[in-house]
Design a protein around this motif. Structure first.
Motif, short mmCIF file in Angstrom:
data_model
loop_
_atom_site.label_atom_id
_atom_site.label_comp_id
_atom_site.label_asym_id
_atom_site.label_seq_id
_atom_site.Cartn_x
_atom_site.Cartn_y
_atom_site.Cartn_z
N TRP A 183 3.37 -29.08 18.75
CA TRP A 183 3.93 -29.29 17.41
C TRP A 183 5.44 -29.56 17.46
N VAL B 1 -3.42 -23.40 8.33
CA VAL B 1 -2.82 -22.55 7.31
C VAL B 1 -3.85 -21.54 6.80
N VAL C 274 0.36 -23.24 14.69
CA VAL C 274 0.73 -24.60 15.06
C VAL C 274 0.15 -24.95 16.42
N PHE D 299 5.06 -25.78 5.09
CA PHE D 299 4.48 -25.23 6.31
C PHE D 299 4.48 -26.22 7.47
N ASN D 300 4.96 -27.47 7.20
CA ASN D 300 4.90 -28.48 8.24
C ASN D 300 5.95 -29.56 7.97
N SER E 280 0.72 -19.28 9.42
CA SER E 280 0.25 -20.55 9.97
C SER E 280 0.05 -20.46 11.47
N ASN F 185 5.35 -30.78 3.18
CA ASN F 185 4.85 -29.43 2.96
C ASN F 185 5.74 -28.43 3.68
N MET G 221 -1.07 -31.84 12.36
CA MET G 221 -1.71 -30.81 11.55
C MET G 221 -1.19 -29.43 11.90
N VAL G 222 -1.13 -28.59 10.87
CA VAL G 222 -0.84 -27.16 11.01
C VAL G 222 -1.98 -26.40 10.35
N THR H 192 7.76 -23.68 9.18
CA THR H 192 6.34 -23.44 8.91
C THR H 192 6.25 -22.07 8.26
N GLY I 123 -1.87 -30.17 6.65
CA GLY I 123 -2.40 -28.88 7.08
C GLY I 123 -3.85 -28.75 6.70
N CYS I 124 -4.55 -27.86 7.36
CA CYS I 124 -5.93 -27.55 6.99
C CYS I 124 -6.10 -26.04 7.04
#
Length: 312
Positions: free
Chosen positions: A137, A241, A133, A194-195, A131, A192, A238-239, A127, A158-159
């Motif tokens: 996660w 961000v 988590v 980040f995830n 971020s 992604n 979801m992570v 990730t 991610g959001c």
């Protein structure tokens, strides 16, 4: 209520808000993360390793590390790759028990590659250092690989937890649709950075990340992983961000990624890989930042004017 005198406080507070909109900056958001653990303890034989690439992330990485300390699954190795930072990113990471390695060659692909290559876990997750988590996660990542031994990689979406409301709304409601469209255009799922998580043996089989890429190294990795096995995804994983790359607006943020994506999908070439380092999470205002509030004030003024004109 419709007296013209009532318009004065609205204008007054509206102008004050306008001033703050143009001059006041916002620090990165604070999250309440329920953890009493002071530092992570890296096990000798971790089931999974978590890698954080970090360049001058002193303003963000502490929150990321706190979210990892709060994980329900504890048998993981925590690695922070200090990508030649000039701030105290490395010291903060060590304070939270992370194994810190230094990668002098600048670039997120270099940092990810360095962390993945020294990871001990049979599964390697990644990730970003801005971020946050969820507490389960790591547990969900491990469960996905145990549930399906055939997959070589797994990830989610991610959001944004900061940035303009337009960017946050687009990330929440439009990105899932784009992800599905991207699967069709790319011939399979793209993960992604980040995830994502990957089996270490599959990662080393394809040679890992392309360190000559400054943008889209996660998409390129996904493409080559699809050649050796199956990638699974969970849109509900979801992570959160940072939206700092959208501080100048949704369109400006999208244009950071769009040119290289179009070249890769339509022309199968890696071009336009400019990826400026944005270390601040402060909101910056463009020359047109006053327009939304000005339009609201104009609307209220017109409402009072016509209401009183009709009344009298």
């Amino acid at each position: 209520y419709w007296s013209l005198l009532n318009l004065l406080p609205i204008l007054l507070f509206g102008i004050i808000s306008l001033v703050f909109t143009k001059t006041k900056t916002k620090a990165s958001p604070k999250f309440f993360i329920n953890t009493r653990q002071l530092a992570h303890v890296n096990p000798e034989s971790p089931r999974i390793s978590v890698v954080l690439p970090a360049y001058n992330e002193a303003g963000f990485i502490e929150t990321t590390l706190k979210s990892l300390l709060a994980q329900t699954y504890k048998n993981f190795e925590l690695i922070v790759v200090d990508n030649n930072s000039t701030d105290n990113t490395g010291e903060i990471a060590k304070k939270y028990g992370a194994r810190v390695i230094v990668e002098r060659q600048k670039g997120v692909a270099w940092a990810r590659q360095a962390g993945f290559m020294v990871a001990k876990g049979a599964i390697i997750a990644c990730t970003d250092s801005d971020s946050v988590v969820s507490e389960n996660w790591v547990e969900k990542l491990v469960q996905a690989f145990e549930r399906d031994p055939e997959i070589v990689a797994f990830g989610g979406l991610g959001c944004l937890y900061s940035g303009p409301v337009t960017a946050r709304a687009a990330g929440r409601y439009l990105f899932p649709a784009f992800w599905i469209m991207d699967r069709i255009l790319s011939g399979g799922w793209n993960l992604n950075g980040f995830n994502l998580a990957v089996r270490r043996e599959a990662f080393k089989k394809i040679g890992g990340f392309r360190t000559d890429m400054t943008l889209g190294e996660d998409i390129d990795l996904s493409k080559r992983l699809r050649e050796v096995g199956r990638i699974a995804v969970d849109a509900n994983l979801m992570v959160f961000v940072s939206g700092r790359r959208y501080d100048r607006g949704l369109i400006a943020g999208v244009m950071t990624y769009a040119p290289s994506y179009v070249m890769r999908v339509l022309f199968k070439k890696d071009k336009f890989l400019t990826f400026p380092a944005i270390r601040s999470g402060k909101q910056t205002s463009s020359n047109l930042s006053f327009l939304p509030l000005s339009a609201l004030l104009l609307f209220l003024t017109a409402l009072f004017y016509f209401s009183n004109r009709l009344r009298f």
